[in-house]
Design a protein around this motif. Sequence first.
Motif, short mmCIF file in Angstrom:
data_model
loop_
_atom_site.label_atom_id
_atom_site.label_comp_id
_atom_site.label_asym_id
_atom_site.label_seq_id
_atom_site.Cartn_x
_atom_site.Cartn_y
_atom_site.Cartn_z
N LEU A 41 0.85 -1.18 0.00
CA LEU A 41 0.00 0.00 0.00
C LEU A 41 0.89 1.24 0.00
N SER A 42 0.75 2.06 -1.03
CA SER A 42 1.54 3.30 -1.12
C SER A 42 0.69 4.46 -0.62
N LEU A 43 1.28 5.26 0.28
CA LEU A 43 0.59 6.41 0.85
C LEU A 43 1.41 7.67 0.60
N GLY A 44 0.75 8.72 0.15
CA GLY A 44 1.43 9.98 -0.11
C GLY A 44 1.71 10.76 1.16
N GLU A 45 2.76 11.56 1.13
CA GLU A 45 3.21 12.30 2.32
C GLU A 45 2.19 13.31 2.82
#
Length: 197
Positions: A41-45
């Motif tokens: 799962l990629s999460l943006g800053e």
Amino acid sequence: MKTLLTFALALSLSTSTFAREGTSNVAASSFVKTEGKIVKLSLGEDLGKVRLTIKDVKGKTLYRSTIFVKSNVIVPFNLTDFPTGTFNIAVESMDKKDVLGKTNFEVETKEPKSEMVLPLMASGKIEDQNKVKLTVFGLEKPGLKVTIKDEFGKLLFKETINEENGFIKYYKFKDSSAKGKVMMLEDIKGRQKTIQL
């Protein structure tokens, strides 16, 4: 009148866009990638504080956690302990001021492809009455064990050869014929081959 309503609607949409400028959207700042039973799962800053929830196809919660995202991050989930199937991953903003919404990802896990294991490739050939040529190839790592026994199972010779890829080696039996001897080979990966001469 209809034109006026359309214009008023367009005006309210553009006004709401300006009002929310500078905020982030959970759906736009997150995505998933599945490799076998590993889900990344990629999460943006820009997401800040988010709640992650994983549920199975029956809606049972398997995982729930709240994390603070301060930089772009990939959160891996290992689902190898669960049966292959469909899972729901929910990402929900806990930062009501700057981040909008909640998004759901439906992911399907698959059994990882098993690595194709090639057999140990080797051959033994009697060159002379008491001389044998051993040819081995396709070794990935050094450390091949060679054991030679006579026709009655008595150990005659044992060694480990530390060659990569392959090699050719000759074995000579001084007082007896090569015929009837047995060569047993085992590489470092556990692949075995028995050569009956």
